[in-house]
Design an enzyme around this catalytic site. Sequence first.
Site, PDB file in Angstrom:
ATOM      1  N   HIS A 119     -10.721  -5.933   9.157  1.00 40.39           N
ATOM      2  CA  HIS A 119     -11.634  -5.646   7.917  1.00 40.39           C
ATOM      3  C   HIS A 119     -12.841  -4.618   8.221  1.00 40.39           C
ATOM      4  O   HIS A 119     -13.816  -4.658   7.469  1.00 40.39           O
ATOM      5  CB  HIS A 119     -12.269  -7.012   7.317  1.00 40.39           C
ATOM      6  CG  HIS A 119     -11.156  -7.928   6.752  1.00 40.39           C
ATOM      7  ND1 HIS A 119     -10.323  -8.529   7.492  1.00 40.39           N
ATOM      8  CD2 HIS A 119     -10.671  -8.065   5.574  1.00 40.39           C
ATOM      9  CE1 HIS A 119      -9.288  -9.250   6.408  1.00 40.39           C
ATOM     10  NE2 HIS A 119      -9.839  -8.973   5.260  1.00 40.39           N
ATOM     11  N   GLU A 125       0.824  -1.104   0.055  1.00 35.89           N
ATOM     12  CA  GLU A 125       0.066   0.029  -0.022  1.00 35.89           C
ATOM     13  C   GLU A 125       0.732   1.431  -0.032  1.00 35.89           C
ATOM     14  O   GLU A 125       0.539   2.183  -0.714  1.00 35.89           O
ATOM     15  CB  GLU A 125      -0.958   0.225   1.151  1.00 35.89           C
ATOM     16  CG  GLU A 125      -2.005  -1.153   1.195  1.00 35.89           C
ATOM     17  CD  GLU A 125      -1.538  -2.480   1.594  1.00 35.89           C
ATOM     18  OE1 GLU A 125      -0.419  -2.694   1.929  1.00 35.89           O
ATOM     19  OE2 GLU A 125      -2.144  -3.593   1.216  1.00 35.89           O
TER      20      GLU A 125
HETATM   21  C1  LIG Z   1      -1.455  -5.122   4.573  1.00 34.84           C
HETATM   22  C2  LIG Z   1      -2.420  -5.994   3.492  1.00 34.84           C
HETATM   23  N1  LIG Z   1      -2.709  -5.615   2.562  1.00 34.84           N
HETATM   24  C3  LIG Z   1      -3.968  -6.127   1.895  1.00 34.84           C
HETATM   25  C4  LIG Z   1      -4.708  -7.442   2.758  1.00 34.84           C
HETATM   26  C5  LIG Z   1      -5.538  -8.010   1.778  1.00 34.84           C
HETATM   27  N2  LIG Z   1      -5.291  -9.405   1.226  1.00 34.84           N
HETATM   28  C6  LIG Z   1      -5.407 -10.340   2.229  1.00 34.84           C
HETATM   29  S1  LIG Z   1      -4.917 -11.748   1.414  1.00 34.84           S
HETATM   30  C7  LIG Z   1      -4.136 -11.180   0.291  1.00 34.84           C
HETATM   31  C8  LIG Z   1      -3.154 -11.810  -0.742  1.00 34.84           C
HETATM   32  C9  LIG Z   1      -2.078 -12.276  -0.018  1.00 34.84           C
HETATM   33  O1  LIG Z   1      -1.497 -13.255  -0.912  1.00 34.84           O
HETATM   34  P1  LIG Z   1      -0.186 -13.815  -0.434  1.00 34.84           P
HETATM   35  O2  LIG Z   1       0.732 -13.071   0.402  1.00 34.84           O
HETATM   36  O3  LIG Z   1       0.619 -14.497  -1.513  1.00 34.84           O
HETATM   37  O4  LIG Z   1      -0.675 -15.176   0.488  1.00 34.84           O
HETATM   38  P2  LIG Z   1      -1.532 -16.037   0.110  1.00 34.84           P
HETATM   39  O5  LIG Z   1      -3.052 -15.451   0.156  1.00 34.84           O
HETATM   40  O6  LIG Z   1      -1.330 -16.752  -1.202  1.00 34.84           O
HETATM   41  O7  LIG Z   1      -1.542 -17.189   1.118  1.00 34.84           O
HETATM   42  C10 LIG Z   1      -4.564  -9.671   0.230  1.00 34.84           C
HETATM   43  C11 LIG Z   1      -4.208  -8.634  -0.919  1.00 34.84           C
HETATM   44  C12 LIG Z   1      -4.106  -7.687   3.648  1.00 34.84           C
HETATM   45  N3  LIG Z   1      -4.459  -8.728   4.423  1.00 34.84           N
HETATM   46  N4  LIG Z   1      -3.162  -7.101   4.385  1.00 34.84           N
END
Ligand SMILES: Cc1ncc(C[n+]2csc(CCOP(=O)(O)OP(=O)(O)O)c2C)c(N)n1
Lengths: 343, 366
Positions: A144, A75
Amino acid sequence: MTTATSAADRAAAPTRRPATMAQALNQALRDALTADPAVHVMGEDVGTLGGVFRITDGLTRDFGEDRCTDTPLAEAGILGAAVGMAMYGLRPVVEMQFDAFAYPAFEQLVSHVSRMRNRTRGALPMPITVRIPYGGGIGGVEHHSDSSEAYYLHTPGLHVVTPATVEDAYGLLRAAIASDDPVIFLEPKRLYWSKADWSPQEPSTVPPIGRAVVRRPGRTATLITYGPSLPVCLEAAEAATEEGWDLGVVDLRSLVPFDEETVAEAVRGTGRAVVVHESSGFGGAGAEIAARITERCFHHLEAPVLRVAGFDIPYPPPMLERHHLPGVDRILDAVGRLQWEER
Amino acid sequence: MTVLDTPAWRPRADAAPLLPDPEPYRLLGTPAAADLDPALLGLLYGQLVRGRRYNVQATALTKQGRLAVYPSSTGQEACEIAAALALRPRDWLFPSYRDTLAVVARGVDPVEALTLLRGDWHTGYDSREHRVAPLSTPLATQLPHAVGLAHAARLSGDPVAALAMVGDGGTSEGDFHEALNFAAVWKAPVVFLVQNNGFAISVPLAKQTAAPTFAHKAVGYGMPGRLVDGNDVAAVHEVLTEAVERARDGGGPTLVEAVTYRIDAHTNADDATRYREESEVAAWRAHDPVELLERELTARGLLDDAARQRALDDAEAMAADLRERMHAEPQLDPMELFEHVYADLTPQLREQAAQLRAEMAAERQS
Ligand SMILES: Cc1ncc(C[n+]2csc(CCOP(=O)(O)OP(=O)(O)O)c2C)c(N)n1
Ligand SMILES: [Mg+2]
């Protein structure tokens, strides 16, 4: 029916159709992208997926990846890059996926976005729109459901707006993107699926940023609110008629700039006011609003201005959130404490 | 003295030994697997079978409305299990939001591990008791915590290591980079496990990173990077165990990239057909962590039908217990909302607590 007739019909009386707030926001982004080649949408999952709330649905398909871009998951990077893009003359519209995930961008926001115009004596304005789905009531797990408006409205240089109706969602987002100042655009996520008959062909209804609107006139007390709490206040006003109260409801729409005129006029007409919002009360928007009402309307007030707000606690887990969110009963309770007996 | 003699001029470390292998490290199905301890393989197998069953059960609970949401680790069980089993009792685990299975494999009651996702509280287990940090929803923010805890353990002279889990998407956050840098500068006893499952919700790797591998990122911070087949539980377990031991023994941090795949959608609320091809999912289904191990065990004559059935029965019993307990309504006291905000309630909170108590009393009467 020929095309010519239907076009003429539309010009005469725009067709209104049921639309959700999410659809109105999507339409606003589409129209902004069409109207101005400087507009660029970016954020996490805004491309192929169309955003986790589908607000950017189809934009990458229709405008290309350069106009609606899936960014890496960062972000601070998103907003920091938007600053550079704005320096170059673009008009970025960034999405923070959820309220609490905007916090990594806080430094860019407070140290740069909000004060770049000031630091550079106007040389580098920041026409950036930061869209943030905010607020609770959707059964979201922790991080959230935050209502983060107080952090933003306390930061000089940022406009802070939040729509509560389908029509305003469209109008305010268009106005935010058109603004040469940074706008924190807070989208009440539990109203995303609220519906209204609405026509995108009525741009005349686009409210300028900074104007509150009286949603319901009333004679005995005024509820002042914004965003996700508007439907609750309207419901409370309806229920209050049974108690013999005629409550007015003001929808602020814009926290910064703050429309003191509309609020003061409404409160002078009733002499009693309750400010309602779901973020924590302590140091919240309601504190500022109540102080301003007291300053402007003291001699018209029959009772202290009261606040109905979320408790001063971290946002609760889903199974307990109903106890936290201001509801009709809590609002009517506050109205009941407006010193009616001293009349 | 010239600039050539100053500390700034010369590289501080040789980059070559820090570089990851060119291909993900594998054990199962290779000749090296012959040396693997049958008892360890048996343990890993039982845990994998349970892990798979756990994912299936938790997903079913979302359909029954018993969980608000479930981010499944189906297909990633090898990483989840290996992460938990690489640790000794005094070590700490720092899970990401997808890692409830690792938390369960570490010994936390599944119902407590799922509290966050059921929605009755945020963290349902005692972090100090289990040495498991809260599941971290804000991505990558747990990584600096792991560094700090590991650093504190080292300062206290305790043989304790921390293992922190993050996704491919999470590596883009600033906290990831700050954590790696602190860890390397402080020589903190911490291991970072990047589960590269191909996606951050809908965003594929190509839009997340231009690095050769995530493991290569280690080199820039001055720690070794290791690349491992994340579906090969023996390989992940070996790599993580070595890294954790090295950390505990004062050897400093390691970054491990486990290449795996998110078989299910991001969560039950996500529609993965919007952004990926079924053929890709099918390719990874054919490289399933449970099957990879099963094949190895069978080839070595270490798994017969009876042993397999025992593992399945054990997993079924775990699932039945979880199902039953998750179907009971959690007992909640809304007044607890005020209890843990500060050590002591502020006057304002005391007032608000009284208000809620009165409201609930009125609600009961009407
Ligand atoms: C700081 C932050 N930004 C955005 C999110 C929203 N979000 C939750 S899971 C996700 C994707 C995460 O991807 P990854 O790190 O590859 O983990 P995976 O879901 O594949 O286990 C996002 C964008 C969040 N939880 N925290
Ligand atoms: Mg991922």
